[in-house]
Design an enzyme around this catalytic site. Structure first.
Site, mmCIF file in Angstrom:
data_model
loop_
_atom_site.group_PDB
_atom_site.id
_atom_site.type_symbol
_atom_site.label_atom_id
_atom_site.label_comp_id
_atom_site.label_asym_id
_atom_site.label_seq_id
_atom_site.Cartn_x
_atom_site.Cartn_y
_atom_site.Cartn_z
ATOM 1 N N ASP A 97 -10.787 38.485 6.117
ATOM 2 C CA ASP A 97 -10.442 38.254 7.521
ATOM 3 C C ASP A 97 -10.867 39.508 8.271
ATOM 4 O OD1 ASP A 97 -9.227 38.158 10.028
ATOM 5 O OD2 ASP A 97 -7.501 37.020 9.307
ATOM 6 N N TYR A 102 -2.043 39.843 8.507
ATOM 7 C CA TYR A 102 -1.518 39.062 9.629
ATOM 8 C C TYR A 102 -0.431 38.124 9.104
ATOM 9 C CZ TYR A 102 -1.235 35.328 13.062
ATOM 10 O OH TYR A 102 -0.761 34.383 13.937
ATOM 11 N N ARG A 142 -17.446 15.263 17.441
ATOM 12 C CA ARG A 142 -16.660 15.816 16.326
ATOM 13 C C ARG A 142 -17.566 16.352 15.218
ATOM 14 N NH1 ARG A 142 -14.659 12.623 12.430
ATOM 15 N NH2 ARG A 142 -14.285 10.898 13.866
#
Ligand code: PLP
Length: 319
Positions: free
Chosen positions: A139, A78, A26
């Site tokens: 983005d 988006y 992790r």
């Protein structure tokens, strides 16, 4: 040179009783670190992988903002992005939409741009956003580092849905954030470690594989998209074409029933998503409702032959 083998271990033994570079998956794993290094070089910053583009966006918001903060987000971006922001309204996060071709509103703590926006294909005014006091996130999913390096235009953070062009083969769900500032990368890494919004070794491997052909794919998709745009603009059943001049994504409005056109293609797959080697096309109205014109179709151009794609589109438009 081949790719490094995928190391799927969840743990690595301590060295002389102390944790080494890798000790629990992790926190970090060798395949992920290799993929982050490769993407970081392409965008010119420090890259971090997340479980999806949406996981990356969630992490930015929760790690860097707090209750009462407001995000200025590009309108027409988006649709999942403002939808995700609304989920966090309960925790006191606000957002306002603005026209990214102009200056962002004052009094916000993060400016969220999309280059080009999906599915309206608008481009941000980077200079206006860089002059704003709040950090700037871009983005850059649809542009990819082949066409745009937002950190060179004043961005502080670059977000990618690596599910799209970076992976490139429609077989991996993955997200990334590339940071200008190592301290910000540190905050995001700590958040990721604690919340577990992590990318596993196999998706990281698929990103490394995808990056090997990224430039070749995107250049070819751009060439084909430009040709398709040229022909669509001259087609009597097409009312409007949106394309920023680069990349493989475009949208157009048909004079007639978009649903009929999208279900009449044979080569182009009637499916969601974008950025794969196979072309996909869909009406965005089914997802976004009145936010988009009902007759808008989004086309993601793959690696098929331009003439074959055009023949498919022509017969679908005539159906
Ligand atoms: N950003 C853009 C521009 C997208 O198109 C998408 C997905 O379509 C996302 C983010 C979300 O990425 P993901 O589906 O990997 O969560």
């Amino acid at each position: 040179m081949g790719l490094p083998p995928v190391d799927r271990s969840t743990l690595w033994p301590y060295e002389d009783g102390e944790p080494g570079a890798f000790y629990y998956q992790r926190y970090a794993h060798p395949t992920g670190v290799a993929a982050e290094r490769a993407l970081g070089e392409l965008d010119g910053g420090e890259a971090l992988l997340f479980s999806s583009g949406t996981g990356a966006a969630t992490s930015v918001v929760l790690a860097l903002l707090g209750p009462g903060d407001t995000i200025a987000v590009a309108e027409g971006c988006y649709y999942g992005t403002p939808t995700m922001f609304r989920v966090f309204q309960r925790w006191g996060l606000n957002h306002v939409e603005f026209d990214q071709s102009g200056a962002p509103p004052q009094g916000v703590q993060l400016v969220w741009l999309e280059a080009p926006s999906n599915p309206f294909l608008t481009m941000p005014d980077f200079e206006a956003a860089a002059a704003h006091p709040a950090p700037m996130l871009v983005d850059s999913t649809a542009a990819t580092p082949v066409n745009l390096r937002p950190l060179e235009h004043g961005a502080d953070l670059v977000l990618h849905s690596a599910t799209k062009y970076l992976g490139g083969h429609s077989d991996v769900l993955l997200g990334a954030v590339v940071c200008r500032d190592p301290a910000t990368a540190g905050r995001l890494r700590e958040f990721r470690n604690r919340t577990g919004i992590v990318a596993a070794p196999d998706p990281a491997y698929l990103l490394l594989r995808g990056l090997k052909t990224l430039e070749l794919r995107v250049r070819r998709q751009t060439d084909t998209a430009r040709e398709i745009v040229r022909r669509l603009e001259g087609h009597p059943k097409v009312e409007r074409v949106r394309y920023p001049g680069f990349g493989g994504m475009l949208s157009f409005d048909v004079d007639g029933d978009a649903r009929r056109v999208e279900t009449s293609t044979h080569l182009i797959r009637n499916a969601t998503s974008l950025g794969g080697v196979e072309s996909t096309m869909e009406s965005r109205y089914r997802w976004e409702g009145d936010r988009v014109p009902e007759n808008l179709l989004r086309l993601s151009v793959g690696l098929e032959d331009a003439d074959e794609l055009w023949a498919d589109l022509e017969q679908a438009l005539a159906s």
